[in-house]
Scaffold this active site. Structure first.
Site, short mmCIF file in Angstrom:
data_model
loop_
_atom_site.label_atom_id
_atom_site.label_comp_id
_atom_site.label_asym_id
_atom_site.label_seq_id
_atom_site.Cartn_x
_atom_site.Cartn_y
_atom_site.Cartn_z
N SER A 240 0.84 -1.20 0.00
CA SER A 240 0.00 0.00 0.00
C SER A 240 0.88 1.24 0.00
O SER A 240 2.10 1.15 0.04
CB SER A 240 -0.91 0.00 1.23
OG SER A 240 -0.13 0.23 2.38
N LYS A 241 0.21 2.37 -0.04
CA LYS A 241 0.89 3.67 -0.11
C LYS A 241 2.02 3.79 0.92
O LYS A 241 3.09 4.29 0.62
CB LYS A 241 -0.11 4.80 0.20
CG LYS A 241 -0.82 5.34 -1.02
CD LYS A 241 -0.25 6.72 -1.39
CE LYS A 241 -0.78 7.21 -2.73
NZ LYS A 241 -0.35 6.38 -3.86
#
Ligand code: GLU
Length: 465
Positions: A240-241
């Site tokens: 994820s980010k």
């Protein structure tokens, strides 16, 4: 396995970015096609009309171009094939392998409730309906999927995966508005494109069972399946980010070279013994989808940086100069005549420790600065009268020097000897005067990077006038 030529494909949905997992899927499909002398195709799954913009398609095409994984034929666009998908749905209907389901949304909601309460999948009463129907009434078309027995997926990565058919509902082929569903479109397209091997993310493993039912109903050969494990972050959680990057374009922006990313991605879930560094040709001569491991792979930034550094050290300086110029432009670094020559001289001298092109840009800016340099406090502190005198004498000596790393190294050593001091007595000041406090390579390297006239002028600037 049959004698057919291998045909692989990637089938990304244009969603605005290209995930690093899609890049690895593309790489494995490409490697497998190269290994087997087959073809590697691209299908853009643009049936979601809201998300599928030309810009989103371009992101995928650009991503593949950047990665060096362009397809062997022009891409197929899924939405443009909707009529063909409908045709197959109607064909299935006429074979008795599909049926019209007239459940209203309310009836479907009730059936869902019942199914949940009874711990079973949704079943439509229309599956066994025997009698006249009104084709004008809103309905969907569902596959009449087998309800008994099992569906076996002999997956090249996961091994044999068995689904009980009773757990699979009759999937919708055409929606009420006549649009084809994803599973129908994928099967029809893969069949029509002659795809022999479906190599994709394991989030599609369940679809493989449902898709198998469509192949069987049409009497088509099923492809060989290979479902790849996800790429996780270094902590083992879904990427994820917060792990730093997910999109291919972000890796480009962070200064990774496509060949480094290819080498790295090839190692994510596949490998050839202990080999860390290998060329595309080696990878494609070794690659076998059966050697891919089934467990999720973890992104390891240290390994990626190590590989990137390796490829930066191998890269053509002109190419690195292009990349560094792009980075500097993004930082609004002022451009001057002659920068290109400076970069071409500097980059080979500073790339040793660069993990990324951003590092490389940081390591090269000292040479691109323009006079007068803004000396940091600490550098000015080094410029005592004694040191200034010494730098002045050094400048005189360097005015006649041959401007190469070995001869400048020799000049500096000889000068220190003549002065009866160690290089430590003037080296740090010289370095500061040359670089303005920015990172710089060793003295001779810095002098060569900056060039003779500019180096001498930078020294002069630091002397009392
Ligand atoms: N379009 C699907 C995706 O982007 C891939 C479907 C497939 O490879 O079969 O996840």
């Amino acid at each position: 396995m049959s004698e057919r030529q291998v045909v692989t494909r990637i089938a990304p949905s244009p969603t605005g970015s290209m995930h690093i997992g899609t890049a690895r899927t593309a790489l494995f499909n490409w490697l497998y096609a190269r290994r087997t002398g087959g073809k590697y195709l691209l299908r853009i799954e643009d049936t979601d009309r809201e998300r599928s913009t030309d810009a989103a398609v371009k992101v995928i095409l650009d991503g593949l171009t950047w990665l060096g994984l362009e397809p062997d034929e022009t891409p197929v666009f899924q939405f443009a094939r909707a009529d063909r998908h409908r045709e197959v749905a109607l064909d299935l209907l006429s074979r008795g392998s599909a049926y019209r389901d007239y459940m209203t949304p309310d009836e479907l909601a009730e059936e869902r409730e019942r199914a949940r309460a009874e711990g079973r999948v949704v079943r439509s009463p229309w599956r066994d309906h025997d009698g006249p129907v009104d084709p004008g009434r809103p309905h969907v078309i569902r596959l009449r999927a087998p309800q008994e027995g099992e569906t076996r997926i002999d997956d090249q990565v996961k091994g044999e995966v068995v689904f009980r058919n009773v757990d699979l509902d009759d999937l919708i082929l055409l929606r009420t508005d006549g649009t084809p569903t994803y599973n129908l479109a994928v099967v029809v397209d893969d069949h029509d494109m002659g795809v022999t091997h479906v190599i994709r993310g394991d989030d599609h493993l369940n679809n493989a069972a449902r898709q198998t039912h469509i192949y069987q109903a049409m009497g088509w050969d099923t492809p060989v399946w290979a479902h790849l494990p996800m790429i996780h972050g270094p902590d083992g959680k879904k990427l994820s980010k917060r792990h730093g990057a997910q999109a291919v374009s972000e890796f480009d922006d962070m200064g990774y070279l496509p060949e480094a990313l290819r080498n790295y991605l090839a190692k994510l879930g596949w490998g050839h013994g202990d080999d860390e560094i290998f060329s595309d040709a080696q990878a494609s001569s070794w690659f076998d989808i059966r050697d891919v491991v089934g467990a999720p792979a973890r992104l390891d930034w240290d390994k990626l940086n190590h590989l990137n550094n390796h490829y930066i050290r191998l890269a053509d300086p002109a190419r690195l100069a292009d990349l560094v110029e792009k980075v500097l432009a993004s930082r609004d670094w002022p451009v001057h005549d002659g920068d290109r020559e400076i970069l071409l001289r500097t980059l080979p001298l500073v790339r040793e420790g660069a993990r990324t092109v951003l590092d490389l840009a940081d390591a090269a800016v000292f040479a691109l600065k323009r006079r007068p340099l803004d000396l940091p406090e600490k550098a000015r502190g080094l410029l005592t009268e004694e040191t200034q005198g010494r730098l002045g004498r050094l400048a005189t000596r360097l005015a006649g020097a041959e401007w190469t790393v070995p001869s400048l190294e020799a000049e500096i050593r000889a000068f220190a000897e003549a002065e009866g001091v160690g290089i430590g007595k003037f080296g740090p000041a010289l370095r500061a005067v040359l670089s303005g406090g920015s990172p710089a390579p060793d003295l001779a390297g810095a002098l060569v990077s900056i060039g003779q006239a500019e180096s001498l002028a930078r020294i002069q600037d630091a002397l009392p006038n």
